[in-house]
Write an enzyme that holds these catalytic residues in place. Structure first.
Site, mmCIF file in Angstrom:
data_model
loop_
_atom_site.group_PDB
_atom_site.id
_atom_site.type_symbol
_atom_site.label_atom_id
_atom_site.label_comp_id
_atom_site.label_asym_id
_atom_site.label_seq_id
_atom_site.Cartn_x
_atom_site.Cartn_y
_atom_site.Cartn_z
ATOM 1 N N SER A 142 0.828 -1.206 0.000
ATOM 2 C CA SER A 142 0.000 0.000 0.000
ATOM 3 C C SER A 142 0.858 1.250 0.000
ATOM 4 C CB SER A 142 -0.896 0.002 1.242
ATOM 5 O OG SER A 142 -1.506 1.261 1.441
ATOM 6 N N TYR A 147 -2.287 -0.207 10.092
ATOM 7 C CA TYR A 147 -2.488 -0.773 8.759
ATOM 8 C C TYR A 147 -1.214 -0.630 7.933
ATOM 9 C CZ TYR A 147 -3.995 -1.109 3.899
ATOM 10 O OH TYR A 147 -4.099 -1.445 2.568
#
Length: 324
Positions: free
Chosen positions: A127, A152
């Site tokens: 990501s 995350y």
């Protein structure tokens, strides 16, 4: 080839599975169909690919160690694309252990499966969030990424480290893809563009963080899928003392300001949004901007969908799907 796609009911997973099936591959899709967001949307995505002769769906959680080991031993996949993860920056502030189970333990089970079953290439989702508090723009895969600002992001950085270790120790070719703000039809309902569209049509206020000055490298789903497919067929090779390990950014290489993104949505919806301007939230970064030079050089591909065109496709789908 016989390909495992994890997170097959997810936004990218379903779109990629459809493309691979159309390209003539056999796809085994797994997903736990959790209720992080509306399961009906996940089921609708699956419905579009479930009727294909080359597709099989298995409901399974990556955290199921025995189940994952059995799956890999039984199926003997040529290639694996790991897109399953607990998503969402903000949710990771509220429920961090969900990220440990799926993004850390679950990814370890994928790596172990690849190790013991001779998988030829593991491609996995990282990501843009790994760049965290980095100031240098655009973000390059060679940049230091030791300052994540959400759990995350930390789990995605951990995935890259875990993959590197398995590439080094067991010579498993692995490629990590740092996705930049993916959007489009059948997208995730927790994403800003989805929330904005619903609120505008319901005549409810939208929350505009960082007072609309946030900048994002919005990347259309078709461009993401094309990038993944090209990279799948380019397993990295070991050489010069380095393991068969690679990272790429996949982004539009053109950050857009959130305020302009909202303007485009307003035009497409034919309504003006009621805006509630707020400071930046914990875990968010002010700007993302992908350096995609390595992707262009190695894969010969550059994402190019304009947000005006991509959002038009999303709004068309949204009105049809939700009948509004």
């Amino acid at each position: 080839m016989k390909i495992l796609v994890t997170g097959a009911a997810g936004f990218i997973g379903a779109a990629l599975s459809a493309r691979l099936l159309n390209d003539g591959h056999e796809v085994v899709g797994i997903d736990n169909l959790n209720d992080y967001y509306d399961v009906r949307l996940k089921e609708a995505r699956l419905k579009l690919i479930a009727g294909h002769d080359g597709f099989r769906f298995i409901r399974m959680d990556l955290a199921d160690r025995a189940g994952m080991a059995d799956l890999f031993a039984r199926e003997k996949f040529d290639m694996v694309v790991n897109l399953a993860a607990q998503a969402g920056v903000r949710y990771s502030l509220e429920n961090p252990l969900a990220y440990v189970d799926s993004n850390l333990a679950g990814f370890a089970h994928v790596l172990e499966g690849c190790r013991h079953s001779g998988v030829k290439h593991l491609v996995y989702a990282s990501s843009s969030s790994v760049y965290g508090a980095n100031k240098k723009q655009p973000f390059s895969v060679g940049d230091n990424v030791d300052h994540p600002v959400s759990l995350y992001a930390a789990t995605k950085k951990a995935n890259e480290l875990m993959a590197h270790t398995y590439s080094h120790l067991y010579a498993i070719p692995t490629t990590g893809l740092r996705f930049f703000t993916v959007y489009g039809p059948m997208g995730r309902p927790d994403m800003a563009y989805f929330l904005f569209t619903k609120a505008i049509l319901d005549d409810k206020p939208i929350k505009v963080f960082n007072f609309g000055k946030m900048r994002r490298d919005f990347t259309y789903i078709d461009d993401i899928v094309e990038g993944v497919v090209r990279v799948m067929h380019m397993p990295p090779a070991a050489g010069g003392g380095t393991p068969p390990y690679k990272l790429y950014n996949i982004g539009n290489n053109k950050p857009e300001e959130l305020s302009y993104f909202i303007e485009v949505l307003e035009r497409l919806l034919g309504r003006e949004a009621r805006k509630e301007y707020l400071p930046i939230q914990p875990g968010d970064v002010p700007e993302t901007y992908a350096d995609i030079d390595e992707l262009v050089a190695d894969a010969g591909f550059k994402p190019s969908t304009r947000i005006e065109d991509g959002l038009a496709e999303f709004v068309k789908w949204y009105r049809e799907f939700y009948k509004v």
